[in-house]
Design a protein around this motif. Structure first.
Motif, PDB file in Angstrom:
ATOM      1  N   ARG B  81       0.824  -1.203   0.000  1.00 38.86           N
ATOM      2  CA  ARG B  81       0.000   0.000   0.000  1.00 38.86           C
ATOM      3  C   ARG B  81       0.862   1.258   0.000  1.00 38.86           C
ATOM      4  NH1 ARG B  81      -3.771  -2.136   3.759  1.00 38.86           N
ATOM      5  NH2 ARG B  81      -2.662  -1.127   5.447  1.00 38.86           N
ATOM      6  N   ARG B  82       1.896   1.183   0.832  1.00 38.21           N
ATOM      7  CA  ARG B  82       2.773   2.334   1.009  1.00 38.21           C
ATOM      8  C   ARG B  82       3.539   2.621  -0.283  1.00 38.21           C
ATOM      9  NH1 ARG B  82       5.174   0.499   5.680  1.00 38.21           N
ATOM     10  NH2 ARG B  82       7.074  -0.182   4.684  1.00 38.21           N
ATOM     11  N   PHE B  87      -3.686   7.056  -2.097  1.00 38.36           N
ATOM     12  CA  PHE B  87      -5.121   7.296  -1.935  1.00 38.36           C
ATOM     13  C   PHE B  87      -5.400   8.787  -1.893  1.00 38.36           C
ATOM     14  CE2 PHE B  87      -5.622   2.944  -0.351  1.00 38.36           C
ATOM     15  CZ  PHE B  87      -6.851   2.631  -0.892  1.00 38.36           C
ATOM     16  N   PHE B  89      -8.798  11.154  -0.979  1.00 39.88           N
ATOM     17  CA  PHE B  89     -10.154  11.002  -0.450  1.00 39.88           C
ATOM     18  C   PHE B  89     -10.970  12.265  -0.674  1.00 39.88           C
ATOM     19  CE2 PHE B  89      -7.218   8.515   2.111  1.00 39.88           C
ATOM     20  CZ  PHE B  89      -7.777   7.251   2.032  1.00 39.88           C
ATOM     21  N   HIS B  93      -8.644  13.898   4.545  1.00 35.64           N
ATOM     22  CA  HIS B  93      -7.993  13.098   5.587  1.00 35.64           C
ATOM     23  C   HIS B  93      -6.574  13.557   5.887  1.00 35.64           C
ATOM     24  CE1 HIS B  93     -11.006  10.297   6.730  1.00 35.64           C
ATOM     25  NE2 HIS B  93     -11.226   9.901   5.502  1.00 35.64           N
ATOM     26  N   ILE B  95      -3.975  15.097   8.768  1.00 35.74           N
ATOM     27  CA  ILE B  95      -3.917  15.061  10.230  1.00 35.74           C
ATOM     28  C   ILE B  95      -3.869  16.508  10.730  1.00 35.74           C
ATOM     29  CG2 ILE B  95      -2.535  14.379  12.228  1.00 35.74           C
ATOM     30  CD1 ILE B  95      -1.875  11.825  10.740  1.00 35.74           C
ATOM     31  N   ARG B  97      -3.195  18.130  13.422  1.00 31.87           N
ATOM     32  CA  ARG B  97      -2.122  18.689  14.254  1.00 31.87           C
ATOM     33  C   ARG B  97      -0.859  18.979  13.464  1.00 31.87           C
ATOM     34  NH1 ARG B  97      -3.541  13.944  16.229  1.00 31.87           N
ATOM     35  NH2 ARG B  97      -1.660  12.786  15.757  1.00 31.87           N
ATOM     36  N   LEU B  98      -0.744  18.318  12.297  1.00 30.85           N
ATOM     37  CA  LEU B  98       0.508  18.420  11.552  1.00 30.85           C
ATOM     38  C   LEU B  98       0.394  19.486  10.468  1.00 30.85           C
ATOM     39  CD1 LEU B  98       1.325  14.616  11.100  1.00 30.85           C
ATOM     40  CD2 LEU B  98       1.992  16.150  12.951  1.00 30.85           C
ATOM     41  N   GLU B 102       4.478  18.443   7.124  1.00 33.25           N
ATOM     42  CA  GLU B 102       4.554  17.224   7.948  1.00 33.25           C
ATOM     43  C   GLU B 102       3.574  16.159   7.451  1.00 33.25           C
ATOM     44  OE1 GLU B 102       5.947  19.408  12.097  1.00 33.25           O
ATOM     45  OE2 GLU B 102       3.832  19.156  11.628  1.00 33.25           O
ATOM     46  N   LEU B 106       4.645  12.238   6.044  1.00 30.04           N
ATOM     47  CA  LEU B 106       4.258  10.996   6.744  1.00 30.04           C
ATOM     48  C   LEU B 106       4.639   9.690   6.038  1.00 30.04           C
ATOM     49  CD1 LEU B 106       0.778  11.516   8.457  1.00 30.04           C
ATOM     50  CD2 LEU B 106       2.918  10.788   9.511  1.00 30.04           C
ATOM     51  N   PRO B 107       4.323   9.534   4.719  1.00 25.94           N
ATOM     52  CA  PRO B 107       4.681   8.256   4.082  1.00 25.94           C
ATOM     53  C   PRO B 107       6.187   7.991   4.126  1.00 25.94           C
ATOM     54  CG  PRO B 107       3.162   9.497   2.714  1.00 25.94           C
ATOM     55  CD  PRO B 107       3.594  10.414   3.815  1.00 25.94           C
ATOM     56  N   ILE B 109       8.201   8.892   6.523  1.00 26.79           N
ATOM     57  CA  ILE B 109       8.504   8.434   7.896  1.00 26.79           C
ATOM     58  C   ILE B 109       8.148   6.961   8.036  1.00 26.79           C
ATOM     59  CG2 ILE B 109       7.874   8.692  10.326  1.00 26.79           C
ATOM     60  CD1 ILE B 109       7.463  11.652   9.819  1.00 26.79           C
ATOM     61  N   LEU B 110       6.953   6.606   7.523  1.00 21.98           N
ATOM     62  CA  LEU B 110       6.527   5.202   7.614  1.00 21.98           C
ATOM     63  C   LEU B 110       7.492   4.301   6.853  1.00 21.98           C
ATOM     64  CD1 LEU B 110       2.680   5.606   7.110  1.00 21.98           C
ATOM     65  CD2 LEU B 110       3.884   5.126   9.237  1.00 21.98           C
ATOM     66  N   ARG B 118      14.494  13.002   3.693  1.00 22.51           N
ATOM     67  CA  ARG B 118      13.070  13.366   3.781  1.00 22.51           C
ATOM     68  C   ARG B 118      12.888  14.837   3.472  1.00 22.51           C
ATOM     69  NH1 ARG B 118      12.137  10.150   8.981  1.00 22.51           N
ATOM     70  NH2 ARG B 118      11.931  12.120  10.066  1.00 22.51           N
ATOM     71  N   ARG B 154       0.903  14.058  -0.681  1.00 20.61           N
ATOM     72  CA  ARG B 154       1.199  12.966   0.249  1.00 20.61           C
ATOM     73  C   ARG B 154       1.026  11.612  -0.443  1.00 20.61           C
ATOM     74  NH1 ARG B 154      -2.818  12.692   5.073  1.00 20.61           N
ATOM     75  NH2 ARG B 154      -4.145  12.003   3.360  1.00 20.61           N
TER      76      ARG B 154
END
Lengths: 400, 223
Positions: B81-82, B87, B89, B93, B95, B97-98, B102, B106-107, B109-110, B118, B154
């Protein structure tokens, strides 16, 4: 996701939910602080009591008249045995024992002290020169009873008595009247305050002969004995009992108490008390742990869509579990650290407020408090973290 | 290359059985631009979720770039998936707070990309999506179009082979919607497979291949 990123990402989350995090950290911190402060109090009380006993003297053995065991009954009554009193002669025999370093016979009574037109009732101790080192007393002025001074009319005054009767401080060599006899002040005790409920500043000390004359008695109230060493305490106790039994026609009619035994008892009682209050405080930590679990469960429910998103962009369940787990670790860590600080601050304030109480938190309590905070916080996060990791991404994305 | 063979997905609602996907056979080649249309409850979102490995079919097999991904474990599916799927939406979707940067990071970081690497990749992406001056704004401070641009940035920062968009313009006005569509189509031109699920006939018609669904079955597939 690596450990560093997990920690920093969860730290950012903790910081961004400020109110929630502060409240939970506060709950944790109060629990830890309670453990630290209460054990500091308990341990302080223990040290205080132990210190008070130690201030009575080192390697101290106290001999008092009277039996501490039940025996005899009809037989002793028929043989006409009666318990004998302790006498100066007894004390002289005890002082010959090799295990005994020194001893001081003691008589206590109340008499009227009269000097310079002032009058008051004072507690009078009759003893010898050895009382000073045995009882760890200190003089502020003059000298104590001279050795072999049983026949000279010296008197040593407590600091407060000296101040009351001779406010100008000119006290050594002054003549005062105690009961019907006249005494010359030879020394003044240093101010010591109360010890074991006995105010040393308001006593007068005179030679034992004068005291026996004054109180019209030939018996002793106590014999204070100092053993040669800590190891000599028990042999000395046995030797004293044996000697006095022989002198009292085979009658075991004195009680010998060692300070160590009393000390050990108090030590045990107060240690148990400290553990008890620490346990009660630890319960508040467990409650804080449940609070962590509740807050984390709410967090998982609140952030359902976010969990779904993380899964959609490729976060495996393990990463999500670690994120929530790390969040709880941060919260507990902060709670533990702040609680540690608060607890030590509280103990410091207690020490400042009551300088005579050595309220130092024991190391084990500080460590245990912080450790319990961490462990409960981490345990409490296991369920919420697992719930977050298990979520179905499709439902989570739609917030279900 | 996406190949679905006899895929079925059944939901249980109380004692009722709902067949959201009923023996679906579908093949989508790399670099295609596909729209999936149909009424609510026709199974088009479920199909997208199965293709995106968010949902596991009850039966059938799914082959992605030559690998049978239905057989993979949860962790391996997350990795696929990563790395292969992005995706987009309807409700973005992001986040909250970020910051925009940021969220885009995220991807990476994951994926476990090193911080220095990065940073340069996020900067490049911010430039590519014209988000440079919004980089340190939180989603609440961004317009709808900017939010969707961040979400697309993202979704594509790990260069996925397929971009799956579920009503990408549903929450946007006509003009910003058109901008977002242009952005998605630009990514398609660069070689990404683009699959769009939508109610919007105008948007659906732009795709090169049109799939229609009803009651869990494909009822139309025209190029």
């Amino acid at each position: 996701m690596n450990l560093r990123d997990t920690l920093s990402l969860s730290f950012m989350t903790v910081v961004s939910y400020r109110t929630r995090s502060l409240l939970i950290v506060l709950a944790m911190a109060l629990g830890v602080a309670a453990v630290v402060v209460l054990t500091a109090l308990g341990d302080g009380a223990r040290n205080y009591v132990v210190g008070q006993f130690s201030s009575l003297g080192t390697n101290l053995i106290i001999v008092l008249p009277g039996r501490s065991e039940t025996s005899g009954g009809i037989v002793s009554a028929a043989l006409g045995q009666t318990p004998r009193d302790l006498t100066l002669e007894d004390a002289r025999f005890v002082s010959q024992l090799p295990q005994v370093k020194r001893l001081a016979p003691l008589n206590v009574g109340v008499a009227e002290l009269n000097a310079g037109g002032k009058l008051r009732e004072v507690t009078v101790l009759g003893s010898t020169a050895e009382l000073l080192p045995i009882r760890h007393m200190k003089l502020s002025k003059g000298s104590f009873l001279a050795h072999g001074s049983e026949r000279s009319a010296q008197i040593v005054l407590g600091s407060e008595l000296a101040h009351e009767f001779f406010p100008d401080g000119n006290v050594i060599g002054q003549r005062i009247r105690l009961g019907d006899s006249r005494f010359m002040v030879s020394g003044v005790l240093a101010s010591q305050g109360e010890s074991m409920g006995f105010n040393n500043d308001e006593i007068a000390i005179i030679p034992i002969d004068y005291a026996q004359e004054l109180f019209n008695t030939s018996t002793l109230f106590r014999i204070l004995v100092e053993a040669r060493s800590r190891n000599a305490i028990e042999p000395a106790k046995a030797a004293i009992q044996h000697t006095l039994k022989l002198r009292h026609d085979g009658e075991d009619d004195v009680t010998v108490i060692t300070q160590d035994a009393i000390l050990a008892t108090f030590d045990r009682i107060l240690r148990a008390l400290t553990l008890g209050v620490a346990g009660i405080a630890a319960i508040s930590l467990a409650v804080a742990g449940i609070l962590v679990m509740n807050v984390m469960l709410v967090a998982v429910a609140q952030r359902t869509a976010e969990i779904g998103l993380l899964k959609a962009i490729g976060a495996p369940s393990a990463d999500i579990r670690h994120l929530f787990f790390a969040e709880a670790v941060w919260l507990s860590l902060a709670g533990g650290a702040i609680g540690f600080g608060l607890g030590h601050l509280g103990a410091l304030l207690i020490r400042l407020a009551y300088p005579q109480l050595p309220a130092w938190p024991p190391v084990w309590a500080s460590v245990a408090g912080v450790a319990i905070a961490l462990i409960t916080g981490i345990l409490a996060s296991l369920l919420p973290a697992a719930r977050a990791a298990r979520m179905d991404p499709v439902n989570a994305l739609s917030g279900k | 290359m996406i190949r679905l063979t006899e895929i079925s997905r059944v939901f249980h609602m109380g004692d009722q059985e709902v067949r959201a996907l009923n023996d679906i056979n579908l093949e989508i080649a790399s670099g295609e631009y596909v729209s999936i249309m149909g009424p609510s409850g026709s199974g088009k979102s479920t199909l997208l979720n199965v293709v995106g490995l968010l949902d596991r079919p009850n039966s059938g097999s799914y082959e992605l770039d030559g690998t049978n991904v239905t057989a993979l474990s949860e962790t391996e599916q997350a990795r696929v998936r990563r790395e292969k799927i992005g995706f987009v939406f309807q409700s973005f979707h992001l986040i909250p707070r970020l910051t925009a940067a940021e969220n885009i990071e995220l991807p990476l970081i994951l994926e476990g990309v090193a911080p220095a690497d990065r940073k340069t990749r996020v900067e490049a992406t911010l430039d590519a999506f014209e988000l440079r001056d919004r980089a340190h704004h939180r989603p609440a401070e961004l317009s709808g179009g900017q939010r969707q641009r961040v979400a697309i940035a993202r979704a594509t920062i790990l260069k996925p082979t397929a971009l799956l968009a579920d009503e990408p313009t549903g929450n946007l006005d006509h003009r910003t919607g058109a901008e977002v569509v242009a952005l998605l189509e630009a990514l398609h031109h660069a070689g990404t497979t683009l699959i769009v699920v939508t109610h919007d006939r105008e948007l659906g018609a732009r795709a090169h291949r049109h799939i229609s669904m009803r009651d869990g079955e494909i009822v139309g597939d025209e190029k």
